[in-house]
Design a protein around this motif. Structure first.
Motif, PDB file in Angstrom:
ATOM      1  N   ASP A   1     -37.629  18.974 -12.755  1.00  0.00           N
ATOM      2  CA  ASP A   1     -37.509  17.652 -13.460  1.00  0.00           C
ATOM      3  C   ASP A   1     -38.836  17.269 -14.119  1.00  0.00           C
ATOM      4  OD1 ASP A   1     -34.910  17.192 -12.311  1.00  0.00           O
ATOM      5  OD2 ASP A   1     -35.307  16.301 -10.889  1.00  0.00           O
ATOM      6  N   ALA A   2     -38.708  16.318 -14.675  1.00  0.00           N
ATOM      7  CA  ALA A   2     -39.925  15.660 -15.646  1.00  0.00           C
ATOM      8  C   ALA A   2     -41.086  15.326 -14.823  1.00  0.00           C
ATOM      9  CB  ALA A   2     -39.456  14.749 -16.517  1.00  0.00           C
ATOM     10  N   PRO A   3     -42.360  15.393 -14.971  1.00  0.00           N
ATOM     11  CA  PRO A   3     -43.301  14.779 -13.870  1.00  0.00           C
ATOM     12  C   PRO A   3     -43.268  13.347 -13.594  1.00  0.00           C
ATOM     13  CG  PRO A   3     -44.444  16.077 -15.967  1.00  0.00           C
ATOM     14  CD  PRO A   3     -42.814  15.875 -16.286  1.00  0.00           C
ATOM     15  N   ASP A   4     -42.771  12.667 -14.353  1.00  0.00           N
ATOM     16  CA  ASP A   4     -42.540  11.175 -13.944  1.00  0.00           C
ATOM     17  C   ASP A   4     -41.167  10.756 -13.441  1.00  0.00           C
ATOM     18  OD1 ASP A   4     -41.425  11.142 -16.391  1.00  0.00           O
ATOM     19  OD2 ASP A   4     -42.288   9.508 -17.236  1.00  0.00           O
ATOM     20  N   SER A   5     -40.243  11.831 -13.324  1.00  0.00           N
ATOM     21  CA  SER A   5     -38.999  11.503 -12.975  1.00  0.00           C
ATOM     22  C   SER A   5     -38.678  10.781 -11.800  1.00  0.00           C
ATOM     23  CB  SER A   5     -38.020  12.703 -12.889  1.00  0.00           C
ATOM     24  OG  SER A   5     -38.647  13.631 -12.015  1.00  0.00           O
ATOM     25  N   PHE A   6     -39.704  10.641 -10.822  1.00  0.00           N
ATOM     26  CA  PHE A   6     -39.768  10.079  -9.473  1.00  0.00           C
ATOM     27  C   PHE A   6     -39.880   8.532  -9.861  1.00  0.00           C
ATOM     28  CE2 PHE A   6     -44.459  10.538 -10.539  1.00  0.00           C
ATOM     29  CZ  PHE A   6     -44.759   9.535 -10.221  1.00  0.00           C
ATOM     30  N   LYS A   7     -40.061   8.025 -10.885  1.00  0.00           N
ATOM     31  CA  LYS A   7     -40.056   6.678 -11.256  1.00  0.00           C
ATOM     32  C   LYS A   7     -38.692   6.122 -11.867  1.00  0.00           C
ATOM     33  CE  LYS A   7     -44.848   6.880 -13.204  1.00  0.00           C
ATOM     34  NZ  LYS A   7     -45.654   6.760 -14.443  1.00  0.00           N
ATOM     35  N   ASN A   8     -37.713   7.049 -11.570  1.00  0.00           N
ATOM     36  CA  ASN A   8     -36.346   6.640 -11.915  1.00  0.00           C
ATOM     37  C   ASN A   8     -35.606   5.469 -11.105  1.00  0.00           C
ATOM     38  OD1 ASN A   8     -33.973   7.060 -13.767  1.00  0.00           O
ATOM     39  ND2 ASN A   8     -33.303   7.447 -11.705  1.00  0.00           N
ATOM     40  N   SER A   9     -35.079   4.466 -11.859  1.00  0.00           N
ATOM     41  CA  SER A   9     -34.318   3.668 -11.107  1.00  0.00           C
ATOM     42  C   SER A   9     -32.582   4.317 -11.280  1.00  0.00           C
ATOM     43  CB  SER A   9     -34.256   2.203 -11.680  1.00  0.00           C
ATOM     44  OG  SER A   9     -35.764   1.661 -11.176  1.00  0.00           O
ATOM     45  N   GLU A  10     -32.060   3.973 -10.083  1.00  0.00           N
ATOM     46  CA  GLU A  10     -30.377   4.238 -10.256  1.00  0.00           C
ATOM     47  C   GLU A  10     -29.644   3.192  -9.987  1.00  0.00           C
ATOM     48  OE1 GLU A  10     -28.735   7.995  -8.143  1.00  0.00           O
ATOM     49  OE2 GLU A  10     -27.955   6.381  -6.924  1.00  0.00           O
ATOM     50  N   GLU A  11     -28.737   2.865 -11.029  1.00  0.00           N
ATOM     51  CA  GLU A  11     -27.648   1.779 -10.721  1.00  0.00           C
ATOM     52  C   GLU A  11     -26.155   2.246 -10.644  1.00  0.00           C
ATOM     53  OE1 GLU A  11     -28.007  -1.802 -13.615  1.00  0.00           O
ATOM     54  OE2 GLU A  11     -26.289  -0.739 -14.282  1.00  0.00           O
ATOM     55  N   SER A  12     -25.681   1.625  -9.648  1.00  0.00           N
ATOM     56  CA  SER A  12     -24.166   2.261  -9.390  1.00  0.00           C
ATOM     57  C   SER A  12     -23.243   0.794  -9.401  1.00  0.00           C
ATOM     58  CB  SER A  12     -24.347   2.742  -8.077  1.00  0.00           C
ATOM     59  OG  SER A  12     -23.133   3.047  -7.637  1.00  0.00           O
ATOM     60  N   ARG A  13     -22.136   1.216  -9.845  1.00  0.00           N
ATOM     61  CA  ARG A  13     -21.233   0.047 -10.146  1.00  0.00           C
ATOM     62  C   ARG A  13     -20.010   0.609  -9.810  1.00  0.00           C
ATOM     63  NH1 ARG A  13     -24.209  -0.376 -15.099  1.00  0.00           N
ATOM     64  NH2 ARG A  13     -22.436   1.052 -16.320  1.00  0.00           N
ATOM     65  N   ARG A  14     -19.181  -0.246  -8.742  1.00  0.00           N
ATOM     66  CA  ARG A  14     -18.003   0.290  -8.430  1.00  0.00           C
ATOM     67  C   ARG A  14     -16.863  -0.887  -8.504  1.00  0.00           C
ATOM     68  NH1 ARG A  14     -14.615   0.870  -3.588  1.00  0.00           N
ATOM     69  NH2 ARG A  14     -13.869   2.976  -3.442  1.00  0.00           N
ATOM     70  N   TYR A  15     -15.562  -0.322  -9.122  1.00  0.00           N
ATOM     71  CA  TYR A  15     -14.536  -1.204  -8.996  1.00  0.00           C
ATOM     72  C   TYR A  15     -13.421  -0.774  -8.199  1.00  0.00           C
ATOM     73  CZ  TYR A  15     -17.471  -1.928 -13.192  1.00  0.00           C
ATOM     74  OH  TYR A  15     -18.788  -1.951 -14.173  1.00  0.00           O
ATOM     75  N   SER A  16     -12.481  -1.554  -7.584  1.00  0.00           N
ATOM     76  CA  SER A  16     -11.670  -0.885  -6.678  1.00  0.00           C
ATOM     77  C   SER A  16     -10.624  -1.859  -6.954  1.00  0.00           C
ATOM     78  CB  SER A  16     -12.083  -0.563  -5.473  1.00  0.00           C
ATOM     79  OG  SER A  16     -12.671  -1.703  -4.565  1.00  0.00           O
ATOM     80  N   ALA A  17      -9.293  -1.492  -6.503  1.00  0.00           N
ATOM     81  CA  ALA A  17      -8.235  -2.319  -6.265  1.00  0.00           C
ATOM     82  C   ALA A  17      -7.253  -1.712  -5.556  1.00  0.00           C
ATOM     83  CB  ALA A  17      -7.735  -2.898  -7.575  1.00  0.00           C
TER      84      ALA A  17
END
Length: 371
Positions: free
Chosen positions: A107-123
């Motif tokens: 991984d890139a040297p600054d990849s630890f600065k990454n933010s992860e976003e998760s969206r979930r839709y269910s019915a």
């Protein structure tokens, strides 16, 4: 609603990754402060309920400030009864710094600065009375997005459909047969030469589920299934085997025991891994020392087996990693609104591929106030 403040010391906050420690040698410990607002709102209606639960907060590091990030986890939904059927819809949202243990050496040297976003839709919709047949149908979609350009290889969309037919019995509980189809695709992984398309998997599962309560002592829910994983890219091995999902709570006179376990195929955040088979087992035992004081001990073990295409140079063709977490907590309710918690834990990670092995000890203190 509760206002919560956590202070934690971790003697290996950088999970042994030299890219995060930035040449600071063995000085990998840090202090974390994490204020948050915890929500639990339920609005009953004549024919259903509407709810919102989760937390909104921020994590501040004293030394490794590049890890400072928002920490949001919210779930909202509604139930609506229609004759003998119950319709349920839910939305989920999470945003936080990505799991540092998923950082690959390429991984890139600054990849630890990454933010992860998760969206979930269910019915889902389930029909039937207190006894007899109970058919149900469910759909869910999960979208994962990352902020760092190099980490966008882990952006994925997953759609799942589950059909279930249950039988409610006073002596056995609810026994169900079910079938599930899931389709996952990594939306930003490059197409390969020859028009082979995007990376991803299709998975199929069929199984049996049991839900049963034995008096007030034991509550059990478990399922076992046969799973087949069909990778989309050539050069990736498929998978056929047993999956499971179980949870049980036993209430004894002096203590409460909770156990949980699962095994399933899922998309992976590791560098160009097509999918992973994740197996997890956990247990918690808790005891009330008094009406205000409670202690608990917990353990969790996770195994991940990785599979990726031979067409991706540098990606692990196969491999695994194991994570062990042990913890202990003591809580004290000073008043009806004010609560204190003292915790300690140990984490250890081993791996057969180029993921950083580490172990870490942590201790934390939490104060929460009901608003």
């Amino acid at each position: 609603m509760r206002a919560t403040a956590l202070i934690e010391y971790n003697d290996n906050a950088v999970v042994s990754d030299p890219r995060i420690s930035d040449g600071r040698g063995g000085n990998s410990g840090d202090v974390l402060a994490a204020p948050s607002l915890d929500l639990s709102v339920v609005l009953p209606r004549a024919t259903g309920t509407t709810y919102l639960a989760g937390s909104v907060g921020y994590r501040f590091y004293n030394k490794y400030t590049q890890l400072n990030r928002e920490n949001i986890s919210l779930t909202g939904g509604a139930d609506q009864r229609l004759s003998s059927c119950l319709v349920h819809g839910e939305l989920g949202y999470q945003r936080r710094i990505s799991d540092l243990s998923t950082l690959y050496v390429l991984d890139a040297p600054d990849s630890f600065k990454n933010s992860e976003e998760s969206r979930r839709y269910s019915a889902d919709i389930g029909c039937g009375g207190p006894y007899g047949l109970r058919p149900a149908l469910a759909y869910s979609r999960t979208e994962v997005r990352n902020t760092q350009a190099f980490r966008k290889y882990a952006d994925a969309d997953t759609d799942s459909i589950t059909a279930q037919l249950g039988l409610q019995s006073p002596s056995l509980g609810t026994i169900s047969v079910f079938g599930r189809y899931s389709n996952s695709i990594y939306i930003h992984r490059p197409s390969l030469a020859g028009g082979l398309g995007r990376d991803g998997i299709k998975s199929y599962a069929a199984g049996l589920q049991l839900e049963r309560a034995v008096s007030t002592r034991l509550n059990f829910r478990g399922s076992v299934n046969y799973t087949k994983v069909d990778p989309k890219l050539p050069g990736t091995s498929d998978f056929s085997g047993v999956g499971f999902d179980l949870a049980a709570v036993y209430n004894a006179d002096l203590f409460t025991v909770q156990i949980a376990g699962s095994r399933a195929a899922q998309p992976s955040a590791i560098y160009f891994v097509s999918y992973e088979i994740m197996t997890s087992l956990s247990g918690t035992i808790s005891h009330n020392l008094s009406t205000r004081t409670r202690i608990s001990f917990n353990a969790n073990k996770t195994w991940r087996d990785y599979n990726s295409s031979t067409l991706f140079a540098g990606a692990p063709i196969s491999g695994n990693d194991n994570m062990l977490s042990l913890g202990a907590n003591a809580s004290y309710d000073a008043t009806r609104r004010l609560r204190f918690n003292l915790g300690a834990g140990y984490d250890e990670r081993t791996s057969s591929i180029r993921l950083f092995k580490y172990h870490a000890k942590r201790v934390n203190f939490t104060t929460s106030l009901a608003l």
